[in-house]
Structures are given as structure tokens and as C-alpha cells.
Design a protein around this motif. Sequence first.
Motif, mmCIF file in Angstrom:
data_model
loop_
_atom_site.group_PDB
_atom_site.id
_atom_site.type_symbol
_atom_site.label_atom_id
_atom_site.label_comp_id
_atom_site.label_asym_id
_atom_site.label_seq_id
_atom_site.Cartn_x
_atom_site.Cartn_y
_atom_site.Cartn_z
ATOM 1 N N TYR A 1 -23.168 -6.539 -0.534
ATOM 2 C CA TYR A 1 -22.672 -6.248 0.811
ATOM 3 C C TYR A 1 -21.136 -6.273 0.848
ATOM 4 O O TYR A 1 -20.500 -5.340 1.363
ATOM 5 C CB TYR A 1 -23.226 -7.253 1.818
ATOM 6 N N THR B 1 -23.879 -1.133 3.254
ATOM 7 C CA THR B 1 -22.455 -0.818 3.165
ATOM 8 C C THR B 1 -22.165 0.034 1.933
ATOM 9 O O THR B 1 -22.989 0.177 1.044
ATOM 10 C CB THR B 1 -21.610 -2.104 3.100
ATOM 11 N N LYS C 1 -18.622 -3.286 1.745
ATOM 12 C CA LYS C 1 -17.806 -3.417 2.957
ATOM 13 C C LYS C 1 -16.331 -3.307 2.636
ATOM 14 O O LYS C 1 -15.571 -2.671 3.383
ATOM 15 C CB LYS C 1 -18.103 -4.749 3.645
ATOM 16 N N ASN D 1 -29.005 -2.499 0.735
ATOM 17 C CA ASN D 1 -27.663 -2.680 1.260
ATOM 18 C C ASN D 1 -27.269 -1.540 2.193
ATOM 19 O O ASN D 1 -27.622 -0.389 1.969
ATOM 20 C CB ASN D 1 -26.654 -2.776 0.116
#
Length: 520
Positions: A466, A429, A470, A427
Motif C-alpha cells: 500500500y 494504490t 501510495k 492493493n
Amino acid sequence: MKIFSKEQIYKGDQLTIERQKITSTDLMERAGAQIFNWMHVRLQGAQVPIHIFCGIGNNGGDGLVLARHLILDGYNVKMYVVNCSDKRSKDFLINYDRVKNVTKEWPTLLSCTEDFPEINDQDIIVDAIFGIGLNRPVDKWIKALFVYFRKTKAFTLSIDVPSGLSTDSVPKDEDAVVWASYTLSFVTPKLVFFLPETAKYTVHWEVLDIGLDMNFLSETTTEAELIGKHEVLPIYKPRDKFSHKGQFGHSLIIGGSYGKIGAVILASRAALASGAGLVTVYVPKCGYIPLQASFPEAMVITDEDEKKITNISFEIEPTVIGLGVGIGTDTKTMKAIEGFLKTNKTLLVIDADGINILAKRKTLLKLLPEQAILTPHPKELERLIGKWTDDFDKLEKVKAFSKKHNLIVVVKGANSITVFQEKLYINSTGNPGLATGGSGDVLTGIITGLMSQGYNPLSASVFGVYLHGKSADIAVEDFGYQSLIASHVIEYLGEAYKDLFKQPEQPQVQVQEEAVDKKK
């Protein structure tokens, strides 16, 4: 983005040379020119001293190409050859001759600590000493050179990978590796950029396109992939105008114990905020009032016990079940979970004490449905798979565990890695603000909510990790790292979804690049 192994990169280089009918020297020229373009756009002719340290292999050849371009453009360049052996690559020698044709300041030969040049903290160091092919310990005097780089506090730019850093192992001596301020990596980022024990060797990294064969890049399957917006967009399932809550599934969150009802509230709120149609929560009786008061959108089922879960029994038919947040490891709770797993056929997301119970009674792993998702933090993972020697050993153990039990494991960390069978999904983020109580409960809820909507377990894991990161990245702009709490991640999930469709702002650097191209 695919993360190619060094063996695959070597193969890609060779295929590119064959298919594009170019030489290895031509490919090296591309690489060096791309580094020059990157630096020129940012320096715009500034006369800061640039110290380029070249090895005698192909990484050093890249450095010589860069030096030649910088010299031709009027930069203040000082070149050094790190003379580590008598074996010089063919392309290094070709570019050594080429750079001698454009300057009277020939590269200085370094062979011991007495040769080290004076470097100030405002200078720039370019590390083009060793590339991805290094397979032996560095000499003592070269190690001393790396230590000297750090002491100067100058900005250090590494080419492809920080010298001394292997792409598939953890260094035994951190002083035998260049600590880069920035690394320009060809074709692909390296797996070592994302692992806790090796990420420290480069503060920032960026990938440069050197024009490798497109068929090779698209057709080659890699063990690892870096997950960003472009990778999750194809996963996203848009909603139809006439859709209704029944189409987005029913999430059941089972967990909580006296003093830990908050974990269930966070997970269930996250499940609904990620898009589940319905959310029901199964908690001990002490959780009834807190849930009904703080989360009116959820339905609540209570255990017969006041403080802990002692029996898991319900009449609803959930689409997916999130199990374990705040549940504790009381003997009666463990028996309840064992009884539940013996009859359960529903998709599962397991976190926290749910994982700890599996670690205590590993026979329960045989009762899990295929592709159940486990989301352990480091200590929970250690209880599950045992101790590991380093990050690469950890990943090998997780892959073996995933393959043996047909499970998906989300290895939580700064770059959380979703592991399924032999595949790694890294990942991109998230931030240090997620190092706070409850953020793992939120992740469990998000993944559960995505599965509820029909995402398959692997897609839900990758997409959920994600979105979780985010959301935190957007929220941290308002709250900062220290003040970010798990609830903020839930509150900003909508912004994380909306961000999927935001067009990036045109960076100023691209305008400058166009100006440079026109000048040339």
C-alpha cells in the motif's frame, strides 16, 4: 473492503429479505433507486438520450426501476428488452408493469441484429442485460449487440457487472462482453475488476450501498479483500515520544553484484525510509564505495569477492533480512545462498534473483523460515509456480504454493495481490509510473523496513505494498508517469505516511446530493 463472491451476495440478499421483512422487489427498488441517484447527481436533468438495455432477469429488473425513476424526473429515456429467452424473473415482470404505468413509450423488444437502435457517441448506454448469475455463452446476436455498443463510442454504464463477464472466470471471447466506461457494483467490487485479463472490461467502477443486512456484511469472511487507507490504518504502529532506534529493529539487505549495486542501494534506502532503526548492507567488494558515498546512513559489510557474493557471513543479529536484489545467479552465489538458508532462522523477504535461485533449486524452499515473503514479478512467478492458463488459475496456483510452503507471496502488478494461504489482499494504490527499473527493489526494502519495526510478515506485506503504491501516486503528481523513477518512491514515502491521517476534502457531489434530497 470485503470482496464477496456471487454465492455470498445471493445469501446476503436472502438474509436481508428475511431479517428486514421486505420483498425481493423492495430490494430491487433500492438498487434501481441508488443507480438513479448516482446518475441524477451527475446529469442534473440534462436531456442527453439515455438508452437502457434490460435483460429479462433481475439485472434487467434493476434497469427498469432505473428507467422509471428517470422518466418520472423528466429524462430522455429509451428502453429496450433484450429478449434472450422466454424465462422472465418475477421481479422483472413486476417492474415491467410498473414502468408501463408511467410512460406511453413502452420498452422495445430486441430479438435480432435488425432491431438495434441508432445510438450516437454523445448518448448514454445503460447495460442492465446480464448480472452476476450468467453461466452460459451469450447468443450470437447479443454478442453483436455488445460489439455495437463499442462501435457507437457512447458512454456505457453497466449495472453490477459488465454483461457477459463472469465473476469467477476469464471470458473466452472478448467480444461477448460489454466494455463498460463505468460499472456501478452492488455491495462489493468484483474480483474481476482487478485482474489483468478482466479489468479492461470496465474503465471505472464504484460500489453502491443497497442496505444489505449489516450483521451479514460484518460477520461474513471473504476470500479477498480490497486494501485501501481504512484497511491499513489499523495496521499502522505510531511512535512514542521517547522511542529510540533500537526499538525499530535492524534490517540487513543482502544482494548486489558488479553492475547491479544500485538495486541494493534502492532497497536499503527504502528500508530506512520506511522506518527501520538501523540498516546494514551485505554486498560484494565493488559495492563498498558506491554505498558509503551515496548512502551514508547505512552500514556496509562486504563479501570477499570483488564482483559477486560467494559467501554470506556476518556477526550482526538482524531483525529481518531482505535477500536477492541485484544478486545474480552465478553458481558460487547460488551455493552461498544455499549455505546461508541452511543455518538462517531470521525472518526473510526474498526478491529478484533470490526468487530465481529458488526456482532453479526448489529444494531450497524447504529451508525458508515460516511466512517468508516472496515478491516476484510475473516472469519470476512463472519460474516459481509454472505456467498458468489464466488469472484465476494463477491465483489458485499461488494459493496452493503459499499453503504448501507456508509462505507469503506478493503477486506484483497494476493491482498487486498479497497471497497467504487461501486469502487474497488486493492493493488499491499505485499507477503505471511504477513500471520502471528499481521499483521492485524499493518494495522489497519497504517491506523489510516494516518487519524490522515489529510488523508481522502479513501486515508488513499488505501495508508495504500500500505505502509503495501510495508514495508513487503522490510522486506522480509532480513527475508524471513517464518520468517517475524508483528513487522518487523512496523520497515520497514520508508523504505516503502523512496521507494516512489526511481528511478527505468534502466533494462537491455530496452537496449536490443533499440538494436533490431536499428537493424530493
